[in-house]
Design a protein around this motif. Structure first.
Motif, PDB file in Angstrom:
ATOM      1  N   SER A  87      66.120  64.017  41.913  1.00  0.00           N
ATOM      2  CA  SER A  87      66.728  62.755  42.314  1.00  0.00           C
ATOM      3  C   SER A  87      68.201  62.714  41.929  1.00  0.00           C
ATOM      4  N   THR A  88      68.503  63.145  40.703  1.00  0.00           N
ATOM      5  CA  THR A  88      69.891  63.149  40.251  1.00  0.00           C
ATOM      6  C   THR A  88      70.743  64.072  41.116  1.00  0.00           C
TER       7      THR A  88
ATOM      8  N   ARG B  32      68.429  57.327  42.122  1.00  0.00           N
ATOM      9  CA  ARG B  32      68.624  56.516  40.929  1.00  0.00           C
ATOM     10  C   ARG B  32      67.398  56.598  40.034  1.00  0.00           C
TER      11      ARG B  32
ATOM     12  N   ASP C  89      65.978  54.393  38.274  1.00  0.00           N
ATOM     13  CA  ASP C  89      65.040  53.273  38.388  1.00  0.00           C
ATOM     14  C   ASP C  89      64.195  53.336  39.657  1.00  0.00           C
ATOM     15  N   TRP C  90      64.377  54.379  40.484  1.00  0.00           N
ATOM     16  CA  TRP C  90      63.518  54.568  41.656  1.00  0.00           C
ATOM     17  C   TRP C  90      62.383  55.548  41.378  1.00  0.00           C
TER      18      TRP C  90
ATOM     19  N   ALA D 275      65.181  59.620  46.351  1.00  0.00           N
ATOM     20  CA  ALA D 275      66.567  59.754  46.808  1.00  0.00           C
ATOM     21  C   ALA D 275      66.606  59.535  48.317  1.00  0.00           C
TER      22      ALA D 275
END
Length: 213
Positions: free
Chosen positions: A111-112, A117, A119-120, A157
C-alpha cells in the motif's frame, strides 16, 4: 474518505489501435484494437500461450508495443510511463509477498509503495476475509490466501485502471464473489478493468477480445 471513494477522477478513455506484441522475436499479437470508456471491462480470452499475459504487461508499460498505439485520455501512455503506472494496478501470477512478513505487513508495504493509506488497511483485510490472518507470516499461507492478500491491494491503494491476470485462480466460491463484487464497484465508480480469464471470474457485460488458440 474511504477506499471505496478514493479512486479520484474516473478513468479516461483507454484506446488501443493496431497494437502488436513481440516476445523473443516471435509475434504474439497484432492488429489489436479496442476503445474502453469509464466503467467498461474488457475480457481477454484465449488458450495458454495466446498472449493474454503479454498483452496485460504491454498495457502496464512493462513491454513496448511492436506496432500501434495505446492512449489514455488521448495521451500516449508510453510518453510518460511514470505517470501511467500511478493510474493502474497489475495483478498477475506473482503475488510479491515476502515470506517473513505477516499478511498485514506485506499489505502495508504494498500500500505504501502504491500510494495507499495506512487507515485503509483494515478495510482491505476485511474485504478478502484476511483479518484473522493479519499477523500470520506469508510463508504459512495457502495459495488461495496468498492470492487474496495480493488482491487486497486493490482496496488498500485504489487506482482507476485494473489489469487482472486470471484473478480468480486459487479462490474459493465465496472469494470469487467478493472479487466480482469489487470489480462491479470499481466500474460503477468509473474505473476500467481489463481481465484475462478462463472463466475463473465473471464480468458483467464486458467487451471481449478473443486471442484464439
Amino acid at each position: 474518505m474511504t477506499p471505496e471513494s478514493a479512486t479520484g477522477v474516473a478513468a479516461g478513455t483507454l484506446q488501443a489501435e493496431g497494437l502488436a506484441c513481440r516476445r523473443s522475436g516471435r509475434l504474439l499479437l497484432e492488429a489489436v484494437d479496442w476503445r474502453l470508456e469509464p466503467g467498461d471491462a474488457l475480457l481477454l480470452r484465449g488458450a495458454n500461450g495466446s498472449g493474454k499475459s503479454s498483452l496485460l504487461r504491454l498495457v502496464a508499460g512493462l513491454l513496448r508495443p511492436g506496432a500501434g498505439h495505446l492512449a489514455h485520455a488521448g495521451q500516449d501512455v508510453f510518453a510518460d510511463l511514470s505517470h501511467w503506472r500511478t493510474l493502474l494496478h497489475l495483478v498477475g501470477y506473482q503475488d510479491g509477498l515476502k515470506p517473513s512478513l505477516t499478511v498485514a505487513e506485506n499489505l502495508g508495504a504494498m500500500s505504501t509503495l502504491l500510494g495507499g493509506r495506512v487507515d485503509w488497511l483494515d478495510a482491505a483485510l476485511d474485504r478478502f476475509g484476511l483479518t484473522d490472518l493479519a499477523d500470520t507470516p506469508a510463508r504459512f499461507l495457502s495459495s488461495g490466501q496468498r492470492r487474496r492478500t495480493g488482491l487486497a491491494r486493490l482496496v488498500a491503494a485504489p487506482r482507476p485502471i485494473w489489469l487482472l491476470d486470471e484473478p480468480g485462480t486459487g479462490l474459493d466460491a465465496k472469494n470469487r464473489v467478493r472479487l466480482e463484487t469489487l470489480i462491479g464497484e470499481q466500474r460503477a465508480r468509473g474505473g476500467i478493468v481489463v481481465a484475462a480469464s478462463h472463466g475463473d471470474v465473471a464480468l458483467s457485460d464486458p467487451h471481449v477480445l478473443d486471442l484464439g488458440d
